[in-house]
Write an enzyme that holds these catalytic residues in place. Structure first.
Site, PDB file in Angstrom:
ATOM      1  N   TYR A  67       0.878  -1.172   0.000  1.00  0.00           N
ATOM      2  CA  TYR A  67       0.000   0.000   0.000  1.00  0.00           C
ATOM      3  C   TYR A  67       0.914   1.219   0.000  1.00  0.00           C
ATOM      4  O   TYR A  67       1.748   1.387   0.902  1.00  0.00           O
ATOM      5  CB  TYR A  67      -0.885  -0.019   1.241  1.00  0.00           C
ATOM      6  CG  TYR A  67      -1.903   1.088   1.316  1.00  0.00           C
ATOM      7  CD1 TYR A  67      -3.243   0.831   1.039  1.00  0.00           C
ATOM      8  CD2 TYR A  67      -1.544   2.380   1.673  1.00  0.00           C
ATOM      9  CE1 TYR A  67      -4.197   1.839   1.110  1.00  0.00           C
ATOM     10  CE2 TYR A  67      -2.480   3.393   1.746  1.00  0.00           C
ATOM     11  CZ  TYR A  67      -3.799   3.117   1.465  1.00  0.00           C
ATOM     12  OH  TYR A  67      -4.742   4.125   1.539  1.00  0.00           O
ATOM     13  N   TYR A 131       1.729   5.385   7.297  1.00  0.00           N
ATOM     14  CA  TYR A 131       2.365   4.641   6.207  1.00  0.00           C
ATOM     15  C   TYR A 131       3.766   4.195   6.616  1.00  0.00           C
ATOM     16  O   TYR A 131       4.132   3.023   6.485  1.00  0.00           O
ATOM     17  CB  TYR A 131       2.429   5.496   4.938  1.00  0.00           C
ATOM     18  CG  TYR A 131       3.338   4.905   3.886  1.00  0.00           C
ATOM     19  CD1 TYR A 131       2.915   3.844   3.096  1.00  0.00           C
ATOM     20  CD2 TYR A 131       4.627   5.401   3.687  1.00  0.00           C
ATOM     21  CE1 TYR A 131       3.751   3.284   2.136  1.00  0.00           C
ATOM     22  CE2 TYR A 131       5.465   4.856   2.729  1.00  0.00           C
ATOM     23  CZ  TYR A 131       5.027   3.800   1.961  1.00  0.00           C
ATOM     24  OH  TYR A 131       5.867   3.253   1.027  1.00  0.00           O
ATOM     25  N   LYS A 135       5.487   0.368   7.222  1.00  0.00           N
ATOM     26  CA  LYS A 135       6.704  -0.127   6.554  1.00  0.00           C
ATOM     27  C   LYS A 135       7.718  -0.632   7.582  1.00  0.00           C
ATOM     28  O   LYS A 135       8.388  -1.640   7.355  1.00  0.00           O
ATOM     29  CB  LYS A 135       7.312   0.956   5.667  1.00  0.00           C
ATOM     30  CG  LYS A 135       6.426   1.425   4.531  1.00  0.00           C
ATOM     31  CD  LYS A 135       5.942   0.286   3.648  1.00  0.00           C
ATOM     32  CE  LYS A 135       7.024  -0.272   2.741  1.00  0.00           C
ATOM     33  NZ  LYS A 135       6.488  -1.268   1.776  1.00  0.00           N
TER      34      LYS A 135
END
Length: 308
Positions: A67, A131, A135
């Site tokens: 994503y 985000y 990760k």
């Protein structure tokens, strides 16, 4: 460490910009390669992943799935977590069971950007947004599930496929005479073609593959403003279209997710281990712009012929 000799490569995330570039590059080199889009094998689906690995029997699995919508991740948290945390963990566990090496693509956004100078692999992760957090946790899941991994953090990815900053600048150049772009965030633009060659360099590295975390990016440092200026300067040379790029600050362009002011990665470890260095970002950007302009001109010519 692991032996890779004439590797059979299995790619997850074939529909993204890096996946498409990897598939093209591998085909050009006539490598044993299978590319799986998400609708064929969702990396968070353990049964689908194990079936794919069992059927193809690869010696290397590449995870280019993920994503990547940095701002949307702040509100689409479940989707971001599934793709960037759960999926890599499932994939790594399957690779461990099958005794297969996993190459997992991560991001410069694992860092907060407060460091002066390029980030090395051992610098502590401190993501600014959700985000980046996914990760980081995706990396942790890979390390927890298998020792046979290479985690490759990349910076400011762009290319001829998919959605990316360079293509956005070309699109806006067709709509506006001036584009405002942030000039106080620094990084190293990395073309998908360059990164695809780096991934295949890992495959070609010889009989022994050193596991661990690596950084890889285009050679050189710029800002988003500098990147846009280069892209539109090349566009002007090719088409005569002149667009002014106005420098603004991060504060002038508020976004849902915070971005690191410094995304520069030290890629010396990758170069020392694999003998491969990122190409100058300016050269790669020029070539991608030229390719896209040529592709657009060809498409317009074909459309004109069809309508004649």
């Amino acid at each position: 460490m692991s032996a890779l000799s004439r590797s059979r490569i299995l790619l997850f995330g074939a529909g993204g910009q890096l996946g498409l570039e990897l598939a093209r590059t591998a085909a050009q080199r006539q490598l044993p390669f299978r590319a799986l889009p998400r609708d064929s094998a969702d990396i968070a689906d353990g049964a689908a992943v194990m079936t794919a690995i069992s059927e193809y029997a690869p010696s290397l699995v590449v995870n280019a799935a993920g994503y990547t919508k940095v701002d949307d991740a702040e509100i689409e948290r479940e989707a971001a977590e599934r793709a960037n945390v759960t999926g890599p963990g499932v994939l790594a566990k399957a690779c461990e069971r099958a005794n297969v090496t996993l190459l997992h693509v991560s991001s410069d956004y694992v860092f907060d950007g407060s460091k002066r100078g390029p980030y090395v692999e051992s610098d502590p992760a401190a993501p600014l947004g959700f985000y980046g957090s996914t990760k980081v946790r995706g990396e942790e899941a890979v390390r927890a599930e298998t020792n046979q991994h290479i985690i490759l953090r990349v910076s400011w990815l762009y290319g001829a496929y998919g959605n990316n900053f360079l293509k956005t600048m070309l699109r806006l150049a067709g709509e506006r005479d001036e584009i405002a772009v942030v000039a106080d965030q620094y990084g190293s633009p990395t073309s998908t073609r360059d990164l695809a060659n780096a991934v295949l360099r890992v495959v070609d590295s010889g009989s022994v593959l050193p596991f661990g975390t690596y950084h890889y990016a285009g050679d050189g440092v710029t800002t988003w403003h500098g990147f846009a200026s280069r892209v539109l300067a090349k566009l002007s040379v090719l088409t005569g279209r002149n667009v002014h790029v106005r420098a603004i600050t991060t504060a002038d362009y508020p976004t849902r997710a915070k971005r690191p002011a410094n995304s520069v990665l030290d890629c010396g470890k990758f170069e020392r281990v694999f003998g491969f260095r990122g190409a100058p970002w300016e050269m790669e950007a020029d070539e991608v712009v030229e390719l896209l302009v040529r592709r657009r001109n060809c498409s317009e010519a074909l459309e004109g012929t069809a309508n004649a």
